[in-house]
Design an enzyme around this catalytic site. Structure first.
Site, PDB file in Angstrom:
ATOM      1  N   LYS A 233       0.846  -1.205   0.000  1.00 53.04           N
ATOM      2  CA  LYS A 233       0.000   0.000   0.000  1.00 53.04           C
ATOM      3  C   LYS A 233       0.871   1.241   0.000  1.00 53.04           C
ATOM      4  CE  LYS A 233      -2.038   2.566   3.086  1.00 53.04           C
ATOM      5  NZ  LYS A 233      -1.894   3.878   2.429  1.00 53.04           N
ATOM      6  N   GLU A 309       9.841   0.457  10.717  1.00 48.39           N
ATOM      7  CA  GLU A 309      10.863   1.499  10.589  1.00 48.39           C
ATOM      8  C   GLU A 309      10.144   2.807  10.886  1.00 48.39           C
ATOM      9  OE1 GLU A 309      12.827   4.243   9.876  1.00 48.39           O
ATOM     10  OE2 GLU A 309      12.794   3.899   7.702  1.00 48.39           O
ATOM     11  N   CYS A 343      13.240  10.294   8.393  1.00 50.92           N
ATOM     12  CA  CYS A 343      13.110   9.668   9.719  1.00 50.92           C
ATOM     13  C   CYS A 343      14.413   9.788  10.497  1.00 50.92           C
ATOM     14  CB  CYS A 343      12.697   8.217   9.572  1.00 50.92           C
ATOM     15  SG  CYS A 343      13.686   7.331   8.378  1.00 50.92           S
ATOM     16  N   GLU A 440       9.449  14.471  16.861  1.00 47.63           N
ATOM     17  CA  GLU A 440       9.875  14.457  15.465  1.00 47.63           C
ATOM     18  C   GLU A 440       9.103  15.558  14.745  1.00 47.63           C
ATOM     19  OE1 GLU A 440       8.740  10.994  13.046  1.00 47.63           O
ATOM     20  OE2 GLU A 440      10.832  10.917  12.415  1.00 47.63           O
TER      21      GLU A 440
HETATM   22  N1  LIG Z   1       9.813   7.096   9.579  1.00 50.28           N
HETATM   23  C1  LIG Z   1       9.498   7.684   8.441  1.00 50.28           C
HETATM   24  O1  LIG Z   1      10.152   7.511   7.430  1.00 50.28           O
HETATM   25  C2  LIG Z   1       8.282   8.539   8.381  1.00 50.28           C
HETATM   26  C3  LIG Z   1       7.662   8.719   7.146  1.00 50.28           C
HETATM   27  C4  LIG Z   1       6.506   9.495   7.079  1.00 50.28           C
HETATM   28  C5  LIG Z   1       6.035  10.100   8.220  1.00 50.28           C
HETATM   29  N2  LIG Z   1       6.691   9.929   9.397  1.00 50.28           N
HETATM   30  C6  LIG Z   1       6.213  10.594  10.630  1.00 50.28           C
HETATM   31  O2  LIG Z   1       4.837  10.427  10.705  1.00 50.28           O
HETATM   32  C7  LIG Z   1       4.207  11.689  10.886  1.00 50.28           C
HETATM   33  C8  LIG Z   1       2.830  11.669  10.291  1.00 50.28           C
HETATM   34  O3  LIG Z   1       2.877  11.376   8.904  1.00 50.28           O
HETATM   35  P1  LIG Z   1       1.761  10.438   8.307  1.00 50.28           P
HETATM   36  O4  LIG Z   1       0.458  10.772   8.970  1.00 50.28           O
HETATM   37  O5  LIG Z   1       1.786  10.464   6.833  1.00 50.28           O
HETATM   38  O6  LIG Z   1       2.333   8.999   8.763  1.00 50.28           O
HETATM   39  P2  LIG Z   1       1.574   7.669   8.963  1.00 50.28           P
HETATM   40  O7  LIG Z   1       2.404   6.790   9.802  1.00 50.28           O
HETATM   41  O8  LIG Z   1       0.178   7.924   9.400  1.00 50.28           O
HETATM   42  O9  LIG Z   1       1.482   7.074   7.458  1.00 50.28           O
HETATM   43  C9  LIG Z   1       2.420   6.214   6.888  1.00 50.28           C
HETATM   44  C10 LIG Z   1       1.687   5.102   6.149  1.00 50.28           C
HETATM   45  O10 LIG Z   1       0.869   4.367   7.055  1.00 50.28           O
HETATM   46  C11 LIG Z   1      -0.468   4.289   6.563  1.00 50.28           C
HETATM   47  N3  LIG Z   1      -1.381   4.217   7.702  1.00 50.28           N
HETATM   48  C12 LIG Z   1      -1.847   5.232   8.461  1.00 50.28           C
HETATM   49  N4  LIG Z   1      -2.687   4.758   9.423  1.00 50.28           N
HETATM   50  C13 LIG Z   1      -2.735   3.422   9.270  1.00 50.28           C
HETATM   51  C14 LIG Z   1      -3.418   2.379   9.963  1.00 50.28           C
HETATM   52  N5  LIG Z   1      -4.213   2.611  11.002  1.00 50.28           N
HETATM   53  N6  LIG Z   1      -3.227   1.103   9.549  1.00 50.28           N
HETATM   54  C15 LIG Z   1      -2.422   0.835   8.517  1.00 50.28           C
HETATM   55  N7  LIG Z   1      -1.762   1.787   7.804  1.00 50.28           N
HETATM   56  C16 LIG Z   1      -1.902   3.066   8.187  1.00 50.28           C
HETATM   57  C17 LIG Z   1      -0.615   5.533   5.724  1.00 50.28           C
HETATM   58  O11 LIG Z   1      -1.687   5.399   4.819  1.00 50.28           O
HETATM   59  C18 LIG Z   1       0.748   5.593   5.046  1.00 50.28           C
HETATM   60  O12 LIG Z   1       0.792   4.694   3.961  1.00 50.28           O
HETATM   61  C19 LIG Z   1       5.179  12.659  10.263  1.00 50.28           C
HETATM   62  O13 LIG Z   1       5.016  13.933  10.741  1.00 50.28           O
HETATM   63  C20 LIG Z   1       6.482  12.071  10.655  1.00 50.28           C
HETATM   64  O14 LIG Z   1       6.798  12.470  11.952  1.00 50.28           O
HETATM   65  C21 LIG Z   1       7.786   9.158   9.513  1.00 50.28           C
END
Ligand SMILES: NC(=O)c1ccc[n+]([C@@H]2O[C@H](COP(=O)([O-])OP(=O)(O)OC[C@H]3O[C@@H](n4cnc5c(N)ncnc54)[C@H](O)[C@@H]3O)[C@@H](O)[C@H]2O)c1
Length: 542
Positions: A233, A309, A343, A440
């Site tokens: 996804k 991660e 990250c 973060e």
């Molecule tokens: N570690 C990293 O590389 C990384 C990458 C993106 C964001 N972030 C952090 O996350 C914060 C928020 O960003 P975000 O809202 O896009 O991140 P997120 O963790 O919500 O999203 C990342 C992925 O997880 C999916 N996702 C979200 N909720 C889910 C659930 N309940 N079940 C399964 N999949 C789910 C999203 O659709 C997306 O594909 C950022 O501000 C940053 O601090 C970290």
């Protein structure tokens, strides 16, 4: 090799690029804030972003990729993917949900249980990887254009660094496919004992928006090399590059159902994937909160193993004997690279008190030189943040930094009137208990903290719920050795930062995650070990 190329290309682009100041696009005026905390030169609010450059690519692939076919979502629903430069719609893509996840998992299950993938010669699998890498290389510029359009990252970064890294990674895993094997073990007694390293089955993979295609390759590389099948996804903000690559899979010879790609939202597409009883393994990159939710969905369904991660708050430590100019440049790169949306961003810059003032002046000057603008423009170092949600979150952290008493040295405001551009921001006098030193931020906000000695900085650097990475700048090998062993993080870069390579494992301690991606270690995430014990009749030896 690739690691050196990655770092040196980026450093070159950082140091050689023309900047807004020299092009007269911004006016610098010296002003003191009414709060008395803004202590330096600032970008003028008159700074503006020019008309967006039209990307030279058509968006042709917007449907889900299931069982080797592009298909509409079962619900028929679509959602818009937006241009971070303007907030305008680039394209409408299929919005996958639980029913599409079911279809994709069924296709992946069939391709695993009945299909050719795990039964194929490992050498044949590796040849498909090589062909896919060649095709991505051939389509480098189109893919990089989509990536920049969807994310706002500089085109030069996407085209010269990220897509080539995807290609390198696929070739690396092509090399692994026929080198995965078990052991023969000398157990007590007359037994022939062997281990088989078997693929786990159907892997569910969920990726974020900050490095869409790079994260795609980190995920599919080890999973497919080990003979698993995949349902991946994409992040809702950035579906385009993975769909473009999907249309190359058939040409590369990947059998249908082996890799299925779903666009959609976390709760409606990600969560059903995590809960699915026919998914045998999960891998996720994203926020720590979502990581917790995913782990719980895995536990509540079939206890599938999960690789995570997650977030970070990486210390970047500048010792008193460091080469200051290099440390300033690398600290700037460590934080501001990819609009600060990494990250492993070096988001706590610890500087020894003896060199603090010099470092701060130079760090501020470097931030003021940073070229912010249209990511398609040559020489741009920083584009817009991904979306309005992230933009608001970062601006709130900036306000929190000011309110908690940190000194705003430069930046701190939006750039231009549309899109999600933020001026490179530097805070000094940051204290460990401030939110900007703990959370973060995921944006272009550098926090500079002062430290007294090595023991002080070890204690404070480790005082975080995260443990993803660290940078150590010193010319003393003993200091470097002390710090590399004391820091509780998954990667320590000594006198360098963000040196990535297909061979180097990456992952976190503490709440930064479980497991390692890239390198040989990544294979462990996608293999089951089966012990096979057979009695030996009159063996010549045991
Ligand atoms: N570690 C990293 O590389 C990384 C990458 C993106 C964001 N972030 C952090 O996350 C914060 C928020 O960003 P975000 O809202 O896009 O991140 P997120 O963790 O919500 O999203 C990342 C992925 O997880 C999916 N996702 C979200 N909720 C889910 C659930 N309940 N079940 C399964 N999949 C789910 C999203 O659709 C997306 O594909 C950022 O501000 C940053 O601090 C970290």
């Amino acid at each position: 090799m690739a690691a050196r190329v990655f770092t040196s290309r980026l450093s070159r682009s950082l140091t050689s690029s023309s900047h807004l100041l020299s092009r007269g696009l911004i006016i610098v005026d010296k002003q003191k804030s009414h709060l008395g905390r803004i202590a330096a030169y600032q970008y003028s609010t008159a700074a503006a972003i020019e008309e967006p450059i039209k990307p030279a690519v058509n968006v042709e692939h917007t449907k889900l990729f299931i069982n080797g076919q592009f298909v509409d979502a079962a619900s028929g629903k679509t959602f818009p993917t937006l241009d971070p430069r303007t907030g305008e719609v680039i394209a409408h893509v299929a919005e996958g949900d639980a029913e599409d996840i079911n279809r994709a998992v069924a296709a992946a299950r069939k391709a695993f249980d009945e299909g050719p993938w795990p039964k194929m010669n490992a050498y044949e699998r590796s040849k498909i990887f090589v062909r896919l890498a060649d095709l991505i290389e051939k389509h480098n510029d189109q893919i990089a254009t989509l990536e920049t359009w969807d994310t706002g990252k500089p085109y030069e970064q996407a085209a010269k660094i990220e897509v080539p890294m995807v290609v390198r990674l696929l070739r690396y895993y092509a090399g692994w496919a026929d080198k995965i094997h078990g052991m023969t073990i000398p157990a007590d007694g007359p037994y022939h004992v062997q281990t088989l390293h078997e693929p786990i089955g159907v892997a569910g993979q969920i990726i974020p928006w900050n490095f869409p295609l790079l994260m795609f390759s980190w995920k599919i590389g080890p999973a497919l090399a080990c003979g698993n099948t995949v349902v991946l996804k994409t992040a809702e903000q950035t579906p385009l590059s993975a769909f473009y690559v999907a249309h190359l899979l058939q040409e590369a010879g990947l059998p249908e159902g082996v890799l299925n790609i779903i666009s959609g939202f976390g709760p409606t597409a990600g969560a059903p994937l995590c809960s699915h009883m026919d998914v045998d393994k999960l891998a996720f990159t994203g926020s720590t909160d979502t990581g917790k939710a995913i782990l719980s969905l895995a536990a509540k369904s079939n206890l599938k193993p999960v690789t995570l991660e997650l977030g970070g708050k990486s210390p970047f430590i500048v010792c008193e004997d460091a080469d200051i100019d290099t440390a300033v440049e690398q600290a700037h790169f460590a934080l501001f690279f990819n609009q600060g949306q990494c990250c492993c961003a070096g988001s706590r810059t610890f500087v020894h008190e003896k060199v603090y003032d010099e470092f701060l002046e130079k760090a501020k000057a470097r931030a003021l030189k940073r070229t912010v603008g249209d990511p398609f423009k040559s020489g741009t170092e920083q584009g817009p943040q991904i979306d309005s949600k992230q933009f608001d979150k970062i601006m709130n952290y900036i306000r929190s930094g000011i309110d908690s008493g940190a000194t705003l040295e430069t930046g701190g405001e939006r750039l231009g009137e549309r899109g999600y551009y933020i001026k490179p921001t530097v805070f000094s006098n940051v204290k460990d208990d401030m939110l900007i030193a703990q959370d973060e931020i995921f944006g272009p906000v550098q926090s500079i903290l002062k430290f007294k000695d090595v023991d002080d900085v070890i204690r404070r650097a480790n005082n975080s719920r995260y443990g993803l990475a660290a940078g150590v700048f010193t010319q003393n090998i003993d200091t470097a050795n002390t710090l590399t062993r004391a820091l509780r993080v998954g990667t320590v870069w000594v006198n360098c930062f963000d040196t990535f390579d297909a061979t180097i494992p990456f992952g976190g301690y503490k709440m930064s995650g479980h497991g390692r991606e890239k390198g040989e270690y990544s294979l462990k995430n996608y293999l089951q070990v089966k012990a096979v014990v057979t009695p030996l009749k009159n063996p010549a030896w045991l």
